[in-house]
Design a protein around this motif. Structure first.
Motif, PDB file in Angstrom:
ATOM      1  N   ASP A 128       0.846  -1.195   0.000  1.00 21.95           N
ATOM      2  CA  ASP A 128       0.000   0.000   0.000  1.00 21.95           C
ATOM      3  C   ASP A 128       0.888   1.255   0.000  1.00 21.95           C
ATOM      4  N   PRO A 129       0.939   1.996  -1.117  1.00 17.12           N
ATOM      5  CA  PRO A 129       1.825   3.165  -1.195  1.00 17.12           C
ATOM      6  C   PRO A 129       1.436   4.293  -0.236  1.00 17.12           C
ATOM      7  N   VAL A 130       0.190   4.364   0.160  1.00 20.27           N
ATOM      8  CA  VAL A 130      -0.231   5.395   1.109  1.00 20.27           C
ATOM      9  C   VAL A 130       0.412   5.126   2.466  1.00 20.27           C
ATOM     10  N   LYS A 131       0.380   3.862   2.891  1.00 18.04           N
ATOM     11  CA  LYS A 131       0.990   3.488   4.162  1.00 18.04           C
ATOM     12  C   LYS A 131       2.507   3.684   4.128  1.00 18.04           C
ATOM     13  N   THR A 132       3.133   3.239   3.050  1.00 18.57           N
ATOM     14  CA  THR A 132       4.594   3.355   2.984  1.00 18.57           C
ATOM     15  C   THR A 132       5.031   4.820   2.932  1.00 18.57           C
ATOM     16  N   ASN A 133       4.239   5.658   2.281  1.00 15.98           N
ATOM     17  CA  ASN A 133       4.551   7.084   2.239  1.00 15.98           C
ATOM     18  C   ASN A 133       4.469   7.698   3.633  1.00 15.98           C
ATOM     19  N   ARG A 134       3.456   7.318   4.401  1.00 11.06           N
ATOM     20  CA  ARG A 134       3.327   7.835   5.770  1.00 11.06           C
ATOM     21  C   ARG A 134       4.505   7.387   6.628  1.00 11.06           C
ATOM     22  N   VAL A 135       4.914   6.138   6.472  1.00  8.56           N
ATOM     23  CA  VAL A 135       6.061   5.624   7.238  1.00  8.56           C
ATOM     24  C   VAL A 135       7.325   6.386   6.844  1.00  8.56           C
ATOM     25  N   MET A 136       7.529   6.586   5.553  1.00  4.95           N
ATOM     26  CA  MET A 136       8.709   7.313   5.086  1.00  4.95           C
ATOM     27  C   MET A 136       8.711   8.739   5.616  1.00  4.95           C
ATOM     28  N   GLN A 137       7.586   9.408   5.558  1.00  2.71           N
ATOM     29  CA  GLN A 137       7.508  10.781   6.060  1.00  2.71           C
ATOM     30  C   GLN A 137       7.781  10.846   7.563  1.00  2.71           C
ATOM     31  N   ALA A 138       7.281   9.876   8.305  1.00  4.34           N
ATOM     32  CA  ALA A 138       7.538   9.831   9.754  1.00  4.34           C
ATOM     33  C   ALA A 138       9.024   9.604  10.022  1.00  4.34           C
ATOM     34  N   MET A 139       9.620   8.662   9.306  1.00  7.59           N
ATOM     35  CA  MET A 139      11.042   8.349   9.494  1.00  7.59           C
ATOM     36  C   MET A 139      11.920   9.564   9.180  1.00  7.59           C
ATOM     37  N   LEU A 140      11.562  10.319   8.161  1.00  2.00           N
ATOM     38  CA  LEU A 140      12.356  11.489   7.772  1.00  2.00           C
ATOM     39  C   LEU A 140      12.336  12.589   8.835  1.00  2.00           C
ATOM     40  N   GLN A 141      11.363  12.548   9.734  1.00  2.00           N
ATOM     41  CA  GLN A 141      11.282  13.531  10.818  1.00  2.00           C
ATOM     42  C   GLN A 141      12.036  13.089  12.066  1.00  2.00           C
ATOM     43  N   MET A 142      12.514  11.855  12.074  1.00  2.31           N
ATOM     44  CA  MET A 142      13.157  11.293  13.265  1.00  2.31           C
ATOM     45  C   MET A 142      14.666  11.461  13.224  1.00  2.31           C
ATOM     46  N   ILE A 143      15.252  11.551  14.390  1.00  3.36           N
ATOM     47  CA  ILE A 143      16.709  11.460  14.528  1.00  3.36           C
ATOM     48  C   ILE A 143      16.989   9.982  14.791  1.00  3.36           C
ATOM     49  N   LYS A 144      16.742   9.525  16.022  1.00  2.82           N
ATOM     50  CA  LYS A 144      16.784   8.093  16.339  1.00  2.82           C
ATOM     51  C   LYS A 144      15.419   7.537  15.950  1.00  2.82           C
ATOM     52  N   ILE A 145      15.396   6.396  15.302  1.00  2.03           N
ATOM     53  CA  ILE A 145      14.131   5.842  14.821  1.00  2.03           C
ATOM     54  C   ILE A 145      13.329   5.249  15.977  1.00  2.03           C
ATOM     55  N   ASP A 146      12.052   5.619  15.999  1.00  4.90           N
ATOM     56  CA  ASP A 146      11.111   5.193  17.033  1.00  4.90           C
ATOM     57  C   ASP A 146      10.108   4.224  16.405  1.00  4.90           C
ATOM     58  N   ILE A 147      10.140   2.987  16.860  1.00  3.80           N
ATOM     59  CA  ILE A 147       9.291   1.946  16.276  1.00  3.80           C
ATOM     60  C   ILE A 147       7.812   2.277  16.430  1.00  3.80           C
ATOM     61  N   GLU A 148       7.402   2.720  17.603  1.00  7.80           N
ATOM     62  CA  GLU A 148       5.991   3.035  17.809  1.00  7.80           C
ATOM     63  C   GLU A 148       5.549   4.191  16.905  1.00  7.80           C
ATOM     64  N   GLY A 149       6.414   5.172  16.722  1.00  8.30           N
ATOM     65  CA  GLY A 149       6.102   6.269  15.811  1.00  8.30           C
ATOM     66  C   GLY A 149       5.914   5.783  14.379  1.00  8.30           C
ATOM     67  N   LEU A 150       6.733   4.823  13.966  1.00  8.16           N
ATOM     68  CA  LEU A 150       6.583   4.235  12.633  1.00  8.16           C
ATOM     69  C   LEU A 150       5.251   3.499  12.512  1.00  8.16           C
ATOM     70  N   ARG A 151       4.913   2.727  13.548  1.00  5.35           N
ATOM     71  CA  ARG A 151       3.658   1.956  13.524  1.00  5.35           C
ATOM     72  C   ARG A 151       2.435   2.879  13.499  1.00  5.35           C
ATOM     73  N   ARG A 152       2.510   3.974  14.272  1.00  4.91           N
ATOM     74  CA  ARG A 152       1.388   4.934  14.263  1.00  4.91           C
ATOM     75  C   ARG A 152       1.235   5.540  12.871  1.00  4.91           C
ATOM     76  N   ALA A 153       2.339   5.885  12.242  1.00  8.67           N
ATOM     77  CA  ALA A 153       2.272   6.447  10.885  1.00  8.67           C
ATOM     78  C   ALA A 153       1.687   5.418   9.917  1.00  8.67           C
ATOM     79  N   TYR A 154       2.117   4.190  10.028  1.00  6.00           N
ATOM     80  CA  TYR A 154       1.627   3.112   9.175  1.00  6.00           C
ATOM     81  C   TYR A 154       0.109   2.974   9.322  1.00  6.00           C
ATOM     82  N   ASP A 155      -0.369   3.048  10.574  1.00  6.92           N
ATOM     83  CA  ASP A 155      -1.795   2.904  10.856  1.00  6.92           C
ATOM     84  C   ASP A 155      -2.597   4.168  10.580  1.00  6.92           C
ATOM     85  N   GLY A 156      -1.919   5.246  10.209  1.00  5.69           N
ATOM     86  CA  GLY A 156      -2.604   6.492   9.891  1.00  5.69           C
ATOM     87  C   GLY A 156      -3.030   7.283  11.107  1.00  5.69           C
ATOM     88  N   GLU A 157      -2.382   7.058  12.230  1.00 10.07           N
ATOM     89  CA  GLU A 157      -2.726   7.785  13.462  1.00 10.07           C
ATOM     90  C   GLU A 157      -1.963   9.082  13.570  1.00 10.07           C
TER      91      GLU A 157
END
Length: 157
Positions: A128-157
């Motif tokens: 799903d490109p919508v989900k992957t785009n949200r994950v990518m955008q969330a990751m680009l805002q992170m310094i250290k990667i946060d797994i829960e933040g990635l999951r929230r982005a994936y779920d559209g939260e």
């Protein structure tokens, strides 16, 4: 002996760096240290190379002088399965170095590392490109990667 071995050029901190890296990674060990002799080019008895293993990967560190330094063009990716592992490695490797972005850091010796939770790759490989785009955008805002933040982005939260 493995076919390809990373060979790291230090000015004069090869042994110190090796000992640091071996202390950071659990399944690691010092293999050997070779020293310069009277033929030089460094003082006789000083460390020439330090061989070590990190998580099954062999490395060699050389005290070669100040001619060359590390750049972010080369980095080591460390795949982590939990946030605790990400946090632990991040804290240890970034101490005395600098945090960069998107899971990248530069350690106290100038070597670049990417501390990457394996779930990031899983989420980015979703069809799903919508989900992957949200994950990518969330990751680009992170310094250290946060797994829960990635999951929230994936779920559209």
């Amino acid at each position: 002996m493995q076919k390809i071995t990373p060979f790291l050029w230090f000015d004069d901190k090869a042994e110190e760096a090796m000992n640091f890296y071996v202390s950071v990674f659990k399944n690691s060990k010092v293999v050997s240290i070779s020293r310069y002799d009277e033929a030089g080019p460094r003082p006789a008895g000083s460390v020439m190379t330090a061989s070590f293993v990190l998580e099954g990967q062999e490395f060699v560190a050389l005290n070669g002088g100040p001619q060359f330094t590390f750049t972010p063009a080369i980095s080591f990716v460390v795949n982590c399965t939990t946030q605790e592992e990400v946090d632990e490695l991040w804290a240890k490797l970034s101490a005395g170095g600098k945090e960069v972005q998107c899971g990248w850091l530069e350690d106290r010796y100038g070597l670049s590392w990417q501390i990457v939770p394996t779930v990031l790759i899983e989420l980015l490989n979703d069809p799903d490109p919508v989900k992957t785009n949200r994950v990518m955008q969330a990751m680009l805002q992170m310094i250290k990667i946060d797994i829960e933040g990635l999951r929230r982005a994936y779920d559209g939260e």
